[in-house]
Design an enzyme around this catalytic site. Sequence first.
Site, PDB file in Angstrom:
ATOM      1  N   ASP A  86       0.833  -1.199   0.000  1.00  0.00           N
ATOM      2  CA  ASP A  86       0.000   0.000   0.000  1.00  0.00           C
ATOM      3  C   ASP A  86       0.873   1.257   0.000  1.00  0.00           C
ATOM      4  O   ASP A  86       0.564   2.241  -0.652  1.00  0.00           O
ATOM      5  CB  ASP A  86      -0.922   0.015   1.228  1.00  0.00           C
ATOM      6  CG  ASP A  86      -1.966  -1.089   1.134  1.00  0.00           C
ATOM      7  OD1 ASP A  86      -2.030  -1.755   0.078  1.00  0.00           O
ATOM      8  OD2 ASP A  86      -2.708  -1.290   2.113  1.00  0.00           O
ATOM      9  N   GLU A  93       3.886   1.627  -1.216  1.00  0.00           N
ATOM     10  CA  GLU A  93       4.477   1.836  -2.544  1.00  0.00           C
ATOM     11  C   GLU A  93       3.430   2.409  -3.495  1.00  0.00           C
ATOM     12  O   GLU A  93       3.706   3.310  -4.285  1.00  0.00           O
ATOM     13  CB  GLU A  93       5.021   0.522  -3.107  1.00  0.00           C
ATOM     14  CG  GLU A  93       6.312   0.077  -2.464  1.00  0.00           C
ATOM     15  CD  GLU A  93       6.721  -1.347  -2.865  1.00  0.00           C
ATOM     16  OE1 GLU A  93       7.910  -1.549  -3.094  1.00  0.00           O
ATOM     17  OE2 GLU A  93       5.858  -2.240  -2.938  1.00  0.00           O
ATOM     18  N   SER A 113     -20.600   0.186   2.275  1.00  0.00           N
ATOM     19  CA  SER A 113     -19.779  -0.482   3.279  1.00  0.00           C
ATOM     20  C   SER A 113     -20.290  -0.095   4.660  1.00  0.00           C
ATOM     21  O   SER A 113     -21.327   0.561   4.772  1.00  0.00           O
ATOM     22  CB  SER A 113     -18.319  -0.111   3.087  1.00  0.00           C
ATOM     23  OG  SER A 113     -18.200   1.281   3.064  1.00  0.00           O
ATOM     24  N   LEU A 114     -19.591  -0.517   5.678  1.00  0.00           N
ATOM     25  CA  LEU A 114     -20.061  -0.293   7.049  1.00  0.00           C
ATOM     26  C   LEU A 114     -19.021   0.463   7.850  1.00  0.00           C
ATOM     27  O   LEU A 114     -17.820   0.268   7.664  1.00  0.00           O
ATOM     28  CB  LEU A 114     -20.309  -1.639   7.732  1.00  0.00           C
ATOM     29  CG  LEU A 114     -21.449  -2.501   7.192  1.00  0.00           C
ATOM     30  CD1 LEU A 114     -21.371  -3.908   7.774  1.00  0.00           C
ATOM     31  CD2 LEU A 114     -22.794  -1.862   7.525  1.00  0.00           C
ATOM     32  N   GLU A 128     -25.593 -10.051  13.299  1.00  0.00           N
ATOM     33  CA  GLU A 128     -25.197 -11.080  12.316  1.00  0.00           C
ATOM     34  C   GLU A 128     -23.673 -11.207  12.309  1.00  0.00           C
ATOM     35  O   GLU A 128     -22.979 -10.202  12.253  1.00  0.00           O
ATOM     36  CB  GLU A 128     -25.631 -10.654  10.899  1.00  0.00           C
ATOM     37  CG  GLU A 128     -27.125 -10.459  10.736  1.00  0.00           C
ATOM     38  CD  GLU A 128     -27.475  -9.791   9.400  1.00  0.00           C
ATOM     39  OE1 GLU A 128     -26.549  -9.495   8.608  1.00  0.00           O
ATOM     40  OE2 GLU A 128     -28.662  -9.560   9.161  1.00  0.00           O
ATOM     41  N   LYS A 168     -20.068 -11.311  11.065  1.00  0.00           N
ATOM     42  CA  LYS A 168     -19.509 -10.669   9.872  1.00  0.00           C
ATOM     43  C   LYS A 168     -18.428 -11.565   9.284  1.00  0.00           C
ATOM     44  O   LYS A 168     -17.336 -11.707   9.842  1.00  0.00           O
ATOM     45  CB  LYS A 168     -18.919  -9.297  10.214  1.00  0.00           C
ATOM     46  CG  LYS A 168     -18.398  -8.554   8.994  1.00  0.00           C
ATOM     47  CD  LYS A 168     -18.024  -7.126   9.359  1.00  0.00           C
ATOM     48  CE  LYS A 168     -17.714  -6.295   8.133  1.00  0.00           C
ATOM     49  NZ  LYS A 168     -16.516  -6.739   7.422  1.00  0.00           N
ATOM     50  N   ASP A 200     -15.746 -12.408   6.457  1.00  0.00           N
ATOM     51  CA  ASP A 200     -14.968 -11.644   5.491  1.00  0.00           C
ATOM     52  C   ASP A 200     -14.838 -12.465   4.223  1.00  0.00           C
ATOM     53  O   ASP A 200     -13.889 -13.213   4.039  1.00  0.00           O
ATOM     54  CB  ASP A 200     -13.596 -11.310   6.082  1.00  0.00           C
ATOM     55  CG  ASP A 200     -12.926 -10.193   5.308  1.00  0.00           C
ATOM     56  OD1 ASP A 200     -13.613  -9.531   4.509  1.00  0.00           O
ATOM     57  OD2 ASP A 200     -11.713  -9.998   5.500  1.00  0.00           O
ATOM     58  N   TYR A 256     -27.989 -11.730   3.396  1.00  0.00           N
ATOM     59  CA  TYR A 256     -28.196 -10.876   4.570  1.00  0.00           C
ATOM     60  C   TYR A 256     -28.732  -9.477   4.293  1.00  0.00           C
ATOM     61  O   TYR A 256     -28.896  -8.687   5.225  1.00  0.00           O
ATOM     62  CB  TYR A 256     -26.926 -10.771   5.397  1.00  0.00           C
ATOM     63  CG  TYR A 256     -25.697 -10.288   4.613  1.00  0.00           C
ATOM     64  CD1 TYR A 256     -25.669  -9.059   3.981  1.00  0.00           C
ATOM     65  CD2 TYR A 256     -24.555 -11.091   4.543  1.00  0.00           C
ATOM     66  CE1 TYR A 256     -24.554  -8.626   3.280  1.00  0.00           C
ATOM     67  CE2 TYR A 256     -23.434 -10.667   3.848  1.00  0.00           C
ATOM     68  CZ  TYR A 256     -23.446  -9.439   3.219  1.00  0.00           C
ATOM     69  OH  TYR A 256     -22.350  -9.021   2.528  1.00  0.00           O
ATOM     70  N   LYS A 298     -15.993  -4.869  15.419  1.00  0.00           N
ATOM     71  CA  LYS A 298     -14.906  -5.790  15.084  1.00  0.00           C
ATOM     72  C   LYS A 298     -14.339  -6.485  16.318  1.00  0.00           C
ATOM     73  O   LYS A 298     -14.325  -5.924  17.412  1.00  0.00           O
ATOM     74  CB  LYS A 298     -13.767  -5.012  14.401  1.00  0.00           C
ATOM     75  CG  LYS A 298     -14.135  -4.412  13.053  1.00  0.00           C
ATOM     76  CD  LYS A 298     -14.373  -5.524  12.043  1.00  0.00           C
ATOM     77  CE  LYS A 298     -14.326  -5.037  10.619  1.00  0.00           C
ATOM     78  NZ  LYS A 298     -13.025  -4.626  10.164  1.00  0.00           N
ATOM     79  N   CYS A 323      25.190 -21.477   5.834  1.00  0.00           N
ATOM     80  CA  CYS A 323      24.012 -22.252   5.451  1.00  0.00           C
ATOM     81  C   CYS A 323      23.967 -23.551   6.260  1.00  0.00           C
ATOM     82  O   CYS A 323      24.952 -24.282   6.283  1.00  0.00           O
ATOM     83  CB  CYS A 323      24.102 -22.560   3.954  1.00  0.00           C
ATOM     84  SG  CYS A 323      22.907 -23.791   3.414  1.00  0.00           S
ATOM     85  N   CYS A 380      24.811 -26.681   3.913  1.00  0.00           N
ATOM     86  CA  CYS A 380      26.103 -26.964   3.278  1.00  0.00           C
ATOM     87  C   CYS A 380      27.281 -26.236   3.904  1.00  0.00           C
ATOM     88  O   CYS A 380      28.414 -26.474   3.539  1.00  0.00           O
ATOM     89  CB  CYS A 380      26.035 -26.625   1.780  1.00  0.00           C
ATOM     90  SG  CYS A 380      26.047 -24.862   1.444  1.00  0.00           S
ATOM     91  N   CYS A 439      22.038 -18.610   1.025  1.00  0.00           N
ATOM     92  CA  CYS A 439      23.209 -19.462   0.939  1.00  0.00           C
ATOM     93  C   CYS A 439      23.903 -19.132  -0.378  1.00  0.00           C
ATOM     94  O   CYS A 439      23.266 -19.033  -1.418  1.00  0.00           O
ATOM     95  CB  CYS A 439      22.771 -20.921   0.951  1.00  0.00           C
ATOM     96  SG  CYS A 439      24.059 -22.043   0.408  1.00  0.00           S
ATOM     97  N   CYS A 445      25.417 -26.760  -2.567  1.00  0.00           N
ATOM     98  CA  CYS A 445      24.505 -26.905  -1.430  1.00  0.00           C
ATOM     99  C   CYS A 445      23.472 -28.007  -1.683  1.00  0.00           C
ATOM    100  O   CYS A 445      22.729 -27.942  -2.653  1.00  0.00           O
ATOM    101  CB  CYS A 445      23.789 -25.586  -1.180  1.00  0.00           C
ATOM    102  SG  CYS A 445      22.596 -25.675   0.162  1.00  0.00           S
TER     103      CYS A 445
HETATM  104  S1  IVH Z   1     -24.524  -5.497   5.296  1.00  0.00           S
HETATM  105  C1  IVH Z   1     -25.367  -1.405   3.882  1.00  0.00           C
HETATM  106  N1  IVH Z   1     -24.207  -7.738   6.572  1.00  0.00           N
HETATM  107  O1  IVH Z   1     -19.025  -6.429   5.242  1.00  0.00           O
HETATM  108  C2  IVH Z   1     -24.822  -2.586   4.541  1.00  0.00           C
HETATM  109  N2  IVH Z   1     -22.377  -6.896   5.355  1.00  0.00           N
HETATM  110  O2  IVH Z   1     -18.037  -3.662   5.574  1.00  0.00           O
HETATM  111  C3  IVH Z   1     -24.068  -3.454   3.615  1.00  0.00           C
HETATM  112  N3  IVH Z   1     -20.396  -8.343   5.435  1.00  0.00           N
HETATM  113  O3  IVH Z   1     -19.214  -5.336   1.918  1.00  0.00           O
HETATM  114  C4  IVH Z   1     -23.467  -4.642   4.186  1.00  0.00           C
HETATM  115  N4  IVH Z   1     -21.265  -9.913   6.704  1.00  0.00           N
HETATM  116  O4  IVH Z   1     -18.890  -7.825   2.342  1.00  0.00           O
HETATM  117  C5  IVH Z   1     -23.628  -6.821   5.791  1.00  0.00           C
HETATM  118  N5  IVH Z   1     -24.086  -9.749   7.751  1.00  0.00           N
HETATM  119  C6  IVH Z   1     -23.524  -8.824   6.963  1.00  0.00           C
HETATM  120  C7  IVH Z   1     -22.197  -8.957   6.526  1.00  0.00           C
HETATM  121  C8  IVH Z   1     -21.651  -7.967   5.722  1.00  0.00           C
HETATM  122  C9  IVH Z   1     -20.191  -9.516   6.036  1.00  0.00           C
HETATM  123  C10 IVH Z   1     -19.377  -7.622   4.627  1.00  0.00           C
HETATM  124  C11 IVH Z   1     -19.834  -7.252   3.240  1.00  0.00           C
HETATM  125  C12 IVH Z   1     -19.728  -5.770   3.153  1.00  0.00           C
HETATM  126  C13 IVH Z   1     -18.791  -5.453   4.257  1.00  0.00           C
HETATM  127  C14 IVH Z   1     -19.077  -4.095   4.794  1.00  0.00           C
END
Ligand code: IVH
Length: 722
Positions: free
Chosen positions: A52, A54, A102-103, A136, A138, A140, A263, A351, A445, A448, A463, A469
């Site tokens: 990142d 670079e 995203s969240l 729920e 999460k 990845d 979800y 998290k 080494c 060797c 080495c 070797c």
């Molecule tokens: S809801 C508007 N629910 O987390 C809300 N996301 O950081 C949109 N993810 O891109 C996401 N489990 O790849 C939601 N139960 C869950 C999730 C979830 C994993 C991931 C998802 C999203 C990322 C957001």
Amino acid sequence: MSRARSSADSLRLREPASLTEEEAAAELAALAEEIAAADIAYHQQDAPVITDAEYDALRRRNTTLEERFPALRRADSPNAAAPGAPPAAGFAKSRHGTPMLSLDNAFGVADFAEFAARIRRFLGLSAEETLRFVAEPKIDGLSVNLLFEDGQFTRGATRGDGTVGEDITRNLETLADLPRALPAPFPERIEIRGEVFMTKADFLAFHAEQTALNAERERRRAAGERAGEAVRIPVNPRNAAAGSLRQLDPEATRRRPLKLFAYAQGVSSSPVAETHSAYLDTLRRWGFQVNPLSELLPDEHAAEAFQARLAAERAALAYDIDGVVYKLDRLDWQARLGFVGRAPRWAIAWKFPAEQATTELLAIEIQVGRTGALTPRAIMQPVTVGGVKVQHATLHNAEEIARKDVRVGDTVILQRAGDVIPQVVGIVPEKRPPNSQPFVFPETCPACGSHAASAPGEVVKRCTGGLICPAQQVERLIHFASRNALDIEGLGIENVEQLHREGLVNTPADIFRLKDHRATMQRWDRWGSGGKATRKVDNLLAAIEARRQPSLERFLFALGIRRIGEQNAKLLARHYGTAASWRDAMLDARVVGSEAREALGGIQGIGPAIAEELVEFFAEPRNLAALDDLLTEVTPEPAEAVAEGALSGKSIVFTGGLETMTRQEAEARAEALGAKVVKSVSKRTDYVVIGTDAGSKATKAAELELTTLSEAEWRALAGFPA
Ligand code: IVH
């Protein structure tokens, strides 16, 4: 990586103010290409090629240059592109009905409380009003958008840049967890969103399988056989899932063990439910897998206990999770809250800290890789971290061990962040046994006994006993005999392995002494019996005899010296002409600052770093012995340029500056080609090479009507690549 490095290096050298327009334009072109390549590797191939830091440096440099030379801003400027991941070539674009967002993250109780308080403030709710959240796990993985029209699955896409993703419909159709049709009632048009992922067990099996495949590919390539290039192996389930979904062939995706939890929803032609929990029930009814651990909490205070419970269960789960997503249950409230930036106000990802465990470090073992890299490996009392039992971890290199002061006997803290190979993040100082000793990285080494050294700017120690070797021997021998090296037919992996195992061949020279072992070889089972064995052995020995006069460049490449690939071998062969003069020059070049060393580093395309590798090779006396031994068996053909003697007996004058090589290199080449380099122009001068800002010598050459050469003409005459 190397291309990005090269420009990152030049960045350090040149102040923007000192660049000409032409140079700036060239650099901007290179930057556009490098940044685009890095983007593709990161977003589309899930295999970053630069760090990142670079990447940021490249972008910053690009912006600086564009600011200083606004007229040079390119149509394909990295700054013109929208940030994010444009769809990969090979997949059609697919626009989402509503953006995929995203969240925001929370890292503790206080963050979560602040999140809930913000919701109350925004909606103007009193403290008495209950906030119910659905919790729920999460995972990845890779989020996908699934479009259903008239109850039929019609299109599926990756998240992409959030607005437009890649159309991976055919690949998604191979997932058992994806219902093709929804049982009625359903909205006419609805987008369902979820996460595609791999379980830990499936990932580990996949990783092991890919590792074995790569090893096989590398062996075959080393032996000059046709084989695909080694592929980058995903380091965690997320990368594995992403790579699997982006296979251009859906059948390849089918073979990958992918799972899907649904979800969320995107666009919908009519409302499905009034609450998120009811929506999840509908998803279940439609045949989707909804994570069974998802739960509607009675109030916001229940989040803390849920978080703690899941943190405790986490390691035992079949898949990696990195937190819990809390979503406000009432959809009308969700609608009022809306979004800030790219994240909803009504949901948050709380998290977990990375999974850790402590255990005792029993030993630090040094492994010697195929290429001679010395890698320290921690051998530990087996322990379970993040649901995976481990007893080994990489310690990377000497610097890393010293920085963390890791010692044998220490209690080490291991961490798994989704990756297969856990990391040693530190030690528990209170548990250090008395009289423990700092780890001393070996100077030699372990396989060797050769000197181990790290190249300038590199932390990895290697080495230097390449030819002798045992850890590298078989690979070196396979390389030596391979198609682009000495090209000895019949000397593939299996034969080399057997010859090595039986002790007949340890070094390249031994190959040429195999003729003394004809009878032994004929007795080996796998060579067949009677006439068949005789014929096979005869063929192999004949193939070996046919290679006693390889070209110098093949010979140099065959030695397998680090960084001396075919191209560099060719440069060396052309420069030194014969094996003997190369060998002698390398011995002289061991002295830093010597003329031979300067000349070597000055060869265009070689440079100081590669010079250093060559010198390291020659610094190991046993390498030299193995080379000399080999030279008693084979006689490399002198390189063409010298044999031709294109300039033999000619006198040549260089005047002015050369742009593609140093004066020293030019003079050395002229001499190697048999010319006499002189300093002043006279009527006896055969050639005058006119560089930039040439002065009186050029004038005099014109007066005497001598043959003058431009730099390009000189390069052609001297056999440099155009
Ligand atoms: S809801 C508007 N629910 O987390 C809300 N996301 O950081 C949109 N993810 O891109 C996401 N489990 O790849 C939601 N139960 C869950 C999730 C979830 C994993 C991931 C998802 C999203 C990322 C957001």
